[in-house]
Write a protein that holds these residues in place. Sequence first.
Motif, short mmCIF file in Angstrom:
data_model
loop_
_atom_site.label_atom_id
_atom_site.label_comp_id
_atom_site.label_asym_id
_atom_site.label_seq_id
_atom_site.Cartn_x
_atom_site.Cartn_y
_atom_site.Cartn_z
N VAL A 146 -20.30 31.57 22.93
CA VAL A 146 -19.56 30.41 22.41
C VAL A 146 -20.54 29.55 21.62
CG1 VAL A 146 -18.37 28.25 22.97
CG2 VAL A 146 -17.85 30.34 24.26
N ALA A 147 -20.24 29.32 20.35
CA ALA A 147 -21.04 28.42 19.52
C ALA A 147 -20.25 27.12 19.36
CB ALA A 147 -21.34 29.04 18.17
N GLY A 148 -20.86 26.00 19.75
CA GLY A 148 -20.18 24.71 19.68
C GLY A 148 -20.82 23.84 18.62
N ILE A 149 -19.99 23.09 17.91
CA ILE A 149 -20.47 22.27 16.79
C ILE A 149 -20.74 20.84 17.26
CG2 ILE A 149 -19.95 21.41 14.48
CD1 ILE A 149 -18.16 23.88 14.08
N GLU A 150 -21.95 20.35 16.97
CA GLU A 150 -22.37 19.00 17.33
C GLU A 150 -21.44 17.95 16.74
OE1 GLU A 150 -26.32 17.93 16.07
OE2 GLU A 150 -26.38 16.25 17.46
N SER A 151 -21.16 16.84 17.48
CA SER A 151 -21.47 16.62 18.87
C SER A 151 -20.27 16.93 19.76
CB SER A 151 -21.81 15.15 19.12
OG SER A 151 -23.00 14.76 18.55
N ARG A 152 -19.06 16.65 19.27
CA ARG A 152 -17.91 16.75 20.17
C ARG A 152 -17.61 18.18 20.58
NH1 ARG A 152 -16.19 13.01 16.49
NH2 ARG A 152 -14.76 14.54 15.65
N GLY A 153 -18.07 19.14 19.78
CA GLY A 153 -17.90 20.55 20.15
C GLY A 153 -18.77 20.96 21.32
N PHE A 154 -19.72 20.10 21.69
CA PHE A 154 -20.56 20.38 22.86
C PHE A 154 -19.78 20.16 24.16
CE2 PHE A 154 -25.04 19.34 20.94
CZ PHE A 154 -24.85 20.31 19.96
N LEU A 155 -18.82 19.23 24.11
CA LEU A 155 -18.16 18.77 25.34
C LEU A 155 -17.37 19.90 26.01
CD1 LEU A 155 -16.93 15.42 23.78
CD2 LEU A 155 -18.69 15.60 25.55
N PHE A 156 -16.38 20.42 25.32
CA PHE A 156 -15.60 21.52 25.88
C PHE A 156 -16.22 22.88 25.56
CE2 PHE A 156 -12.56 18.10 26.26
CZ PHE A 156 -11.99 18.37 27.49
N GLY A 157 -17.15 22.91 24.60
CA GLY A 157 -17.83 24.16 24.29
C GLY A 157 -18.61 24.68 25.50
N MET A 158 -19.33 23.79 26.16
CA MET A 158 -20.08 24.20 27.35
C MET A 158 -19.13 24.58 28.49
SD MET A 158 -23.38 24.50 27.59
CE MET A 158 -24.18 23.97 29.11
N LEU A 159 -18.07 23.82 28.67
CA LEU A 159 -17.10 24.14 29.72
C LEU A 159 -16.45 25.50 29.46
CD1 LEU A 159 -15.37 20.66 30.18
CD2 LEU A 159 -16.88 21.79 31.81
N ILE B 12 -9.12 11.60 26.83
CA ILE B 12 -9.02 12.89 27.52
C ILE B 12 -10.19 13.06 28.48
CG2 ILE B 12 -9.22 15.40 27.21
CD1 ILE B 12 -7.67 15.14 24.60
N LEU B 13 -11.38 12.68 28.02
CA LEU B 13 -12.60 12.88 28.82
C LEU B 13 -12.57 12.07 30.11
CD1 LEU B 13 -15.18 12.67 25.89
CD2 LEU B 13 -14.00 14.69 26.74
N LYS B 14 -11.80 10.99 30.07
CA LYS B 14 -11.68 10.13 31.26
C LYS B 14 -10.78 10.74 32.33
CE LYS B 14 -12.06 5.45 29.36
NZ LYS B 14 -11.28 4.19 29.23
N ASP B 15 -10.06 11.80 31.98
CA ASP B 15 -9.09 12.41 32.90
C ASP B 15 -9.64 13.77 33.34
OD1 ASP B 15 -6.93 13.73 34.07
OD2 ASP B 15 -5.47 12.89 32.67
N ALA B 16 -10.32 13.78 34.49
CA ALA B 16 -11.04 14.99 34.93
C ALA B 16 -10.10 16.17 35.13
CB ALA B 16 -11.82 14.70 36.22
N GLU B 17 -8.90 15.89 35.62
CA GLU B 17 -7.95 16.98 35.87
C GLU B 17 -7.46 17.59 34.55
OE1 GLU B 17 -3.82 17.52 38.36
OE2 GLU B 17 -5.16 15.89 38.96
N LEU B 18 -7.18 16.71 33.58
CA LEU B 18 -6.76 17.20 32.26
C LEU B 18 -7.88 18.01 31.61
CD1 LEU B 18 -4.73 17.35 29.94
CD2 LEU B 18 -5.49 15.07 29.19
N CYS B 19 -9.12 17.57 31.76
CA CYS B 19 -10.26 18.34 31.22
C CYS B 19 -10.31 19.74 31.82
CB CYS B 19 -11.58 17.61 31.47
SG CYS B 19 -11.81 16.15 30.45
#
Lengths: 176, 176
Positions: free
Chosen positions: A55-68, A29-36
Amino acid sequence: MIESAIKLSVRDVADFPKLGIVFKDITPILKDAELCAEITKALAEQLAGIHIDVVAGIESRGFLFGMLLAQALKVPFVPIRKAGKLPSKTIQQKYELEYGNSTLELHEDALLAGQKILIHDDLLATGGTVIAASKLVLQLDAEVVAFSFIIGLDFLHGKERLKPFSSNTFTLASYQ
Amino acid sequence: MIESAIKLSVRDVADFPKLGIVFKDITPILKDAELCAEITKALAEQLAGIHIDVVAGIESRGFLFGMLLAQALKVPFVPIRKAGKLPSKTIQQKYELEYGNSTLELHEDALLAGQKILIHDDLLATGGTVIAASKLVLQLDAEVVAFSFIIGLDFLHGKERLKPFSSNTFTLASYQ
């Protein structure tokens, strides 16, 4: 539509992190900028009408879309991390995972009493990690108003276990 | 202007992760949604004129602005992770840190040969982690075209150590 795009992109990895577990790998998914971009928009749209302060994101993968997601909602982002990673004074919460156990931490000045918190992670399995994250939020007298995940493994019944904290649990793609 | 805003926001934490280290804590930045948006914009603007196919972000803090930057540039994001975290087949690179040592991994299908990679992390110290990340990129026959950090600890001379990989090293706030 977003659900099928996610499911087409997610890669099943057998026996990770241990024998018998089929891991949902979101790196394609991360490789597909439009899908992100579409996922971020969809995550934000699901939350329309719910007031969210942080928004509280859980380390580590929750950081990816959590920030977005935090940026899409124009609200602060707070990281919930594994033990020993946050540098300032923290509160702790132990929890059991589907495969092992661990401790989550939150800076004790990360949230203000009364703030309305969305907890985000990439995937909802049994809910153990997210319950620990919720307890951290409650320790700081803040309120959990919703949970947001990209993927839900509905057959593990995590949503039911999260209900005592909030009944607003959103996923974009669910597996029965 | 962005540099002073970052420096005003960053919190110095003494003796973390061990005695004698002053840790630059970026969690106060994450609480400021407007500053996060400005940082993302500034990170992208620094890279104008450099062709970038992929943003590779280093776990965990490199995921935070790495995803925002990849979305700003409309390119794929690839996570470089600690050992044992990536589920599919990986390549490995050991490295020494200012305070300890570790191993980074990259999915072996994460990059295509010839792709131009920007490596992002939140902070450049001695450069050990980023050099290991660069070696992973080179192992897959891709090219490191630039490095991007929010903070540079210039007194540790990381930039000089990165030159054999790329001389395009960008920071938004540097400490002499």
